[in-house]
Design an enzyme around this catalytic site. Structure first.
Site, PDB file in Angstrom:
ATOM      1  CG  ASP A 173      -0.714   0.883   1.541  1.00 40.94           C
ATOM      2  OD1 ASP A 173       0.284   0.857   0.813  1.00 40.94           O
ATOM      3  OD2 ASP A 173      -1.533  -0.054   1.630  1.00 40.94           O
ATOM      4  CG  ASP A 232      -2.151  -1.941  -4.300  1.00 47.70           C
ATOM      5  OD1 ASP A 232      -2.965  -2.360  -5.120  1.00 47.70           O
ATOM      6  OD2 ASP A 232      -1.240  -1.132  -4.588  1.00 47.70           O
ATOM      7  CG  ASP A 238      -2.431  -3.371   3.267  1.00 46.02           C
ATOM      8  OD1 ASP A 238      -1.697  -2.441   2.860  1.00 46.02           O
ATOM      9  OD2 ASP A 238      -2.558  -4.450   2.666  1.00 46.02           O
TER      10      ASP A 238
HETATM   11  O1  LIG Z   1       0.182  -1.448  -0.659  1.00 45.97           O
HETATM   12  P1  LIG Z   1       0.748  -0.516  -1.683  1.00 45.97           P
HETATM   13  O2  LIG Z   1      -0.247   0.480  -2.173  1.00 45.97           O
HETATM   14  O3  LIG Z   1       2.045   0.112  -1.255  1.00 45.97           O
HETATM   15  O4  LIG Z   1       1.114  -1.401  -2.991  1.00 45.97           O
HETATM   16  C1  LIG Z   1       1.589  -2.689  -2.806  1.00 45.97           C
HETATM   17  C2  LIG Z   1       1.723  -3.565  -3.997  1.00 45.97           C
HETATM   18  O5  LIG Z   1       1.465  -3.003  -5.205  1.00 45.97           O
HETATM   19  C3  LIG Z   1       1.104  -4.923  -3.820  1.00 45.97           C
HETATM   20  O6  LIG Z   1       1.352  -5.510  -2.570  1.00 45.97           O
HETATM   21 MG   LIG Z   2      -0.885  -1.932   1.033  1.00 42.99          MG
END
Ligand SMILES: O=P(O)(O)OC[C@H](O)CO
Ligand SMILES: [Mg+2]
Length: 241
Positions: A18, A20, A183
């Site tokens: 992942d 963010d 996360d």
């Molecule tokens: O956690 P990611 O990388 O899937 O991205 C999540 C969003 O852009 C914000 O929560």
């Molecule tokens: Mg994330």
């Protein structure tokens, strides 16, 4: 903070990250901006709401915010996202890596473990957020972003992880041997539904009851032990001075 998991199924061949809140310390930007927008409507942004939004594609997260705060008919999800993106635009190029990211990615790359990123962020945000981190992201076999046409449904649907697994183009890949680092509760659910194993590194503010689906829960990637997943161990720190 670690939950025990049995070792028999820990034979990891491929790794999906992942982005963010896991590779990049960007969730704090979303938090501050969402607090500001809601304050203008006399509403509070808290971690109960954050937990429902994080990891999701932008519009989906916007719909949740509007609905959960009773702003239906007052603020549209589209207008919320437009305002959020305008505020985030200048923050993203300053994004920093989370602790332990560089060591882990360089280690897995040095041992030829194929890695990819699967992020709900759309392509333009991916580019802004990784401005300072080109060399690290270049070690990925590929990147799947949230607005990739192949990703029909966002997390918690398994689509993004299944697409990311397919793009390794490895006929020997078994989904059960893919390890996902996440996360967000929605991302953990997506990875589990995809039949993959999951290490969760949640923000300390996240309710621990939302972390129970993960195979392992860590406070930081610095705690990750590759060996316990059948991956090559980190080199011992040299004691010579
Ligand atoms: O956690 P990611 O990388 O899937 O991205 C999540 C969003 O852009 C914000 O929560
Ligand atoms: Mg994330």
């Amino acid at each position: 903070m670690t939950t025990a998991a049995s070792c028999h199924n820990r034979l990891i061949s491929h790794v999906l990250f992942d982005m963010d809140g896991l590779l990049l310390d960007t969730e704090k930007f979303y938090t501050v901006v969402q607090e500001q927008i809601l304050a203008d409507y006399g509403k509070k942004f808290d971690w109960t709401l954050k937990a429902k939004m994080m990891g999701k594609k932008a519009l989906e997260a916007g719909k949740i915010l509007v609905q959960q705060t009773g702003l239906d008919g007052i603020l549209s999800p589209e207008d919320f996202i437009k305002r959020r993106e305008a505020m985030l635009h200048d923050m993203f190029p300053d994004s920093d890596l989370m602790p332990g990211v560089e060591r882990l990615i360089r280690h897995l790359h040095a041992h030829s473990v194929p890695m990819a990123v699967a992020t709900s962020s759309h392509r333009q945000h991916f580019e802004l957020k990784t401005t300072k981190h080109g060399p690290i992201f270049a070690l990925m076999h590929h990147i799947v972003v949230g607005d990739d046409p192949a990703v029909v449904h966002g997390k918690p649907s398994p689509d993004i992880f299944l697409v990311a697994a397919q793009r390794f183009e490895d006929p020997d890949l078994k989904l059960a041997n893919v390890l996902v680092f996440e996360d967000a509760p929605s991302g953990v659910a997506a990875a589990r539904t995809a039949g993959m194993q999951v290490v969760m590194v949640p923000d300390p503010n996240l309710d621990p009851s939302l972390c129970q689906e993960a195979d392992e829960v860590l406070s930081s990637l610095l705690e990750f032990d590759p060996c316990s997943w059948g991956l090559p161990p980190f080199a011992p720190i040299s004691s010579s001075s």
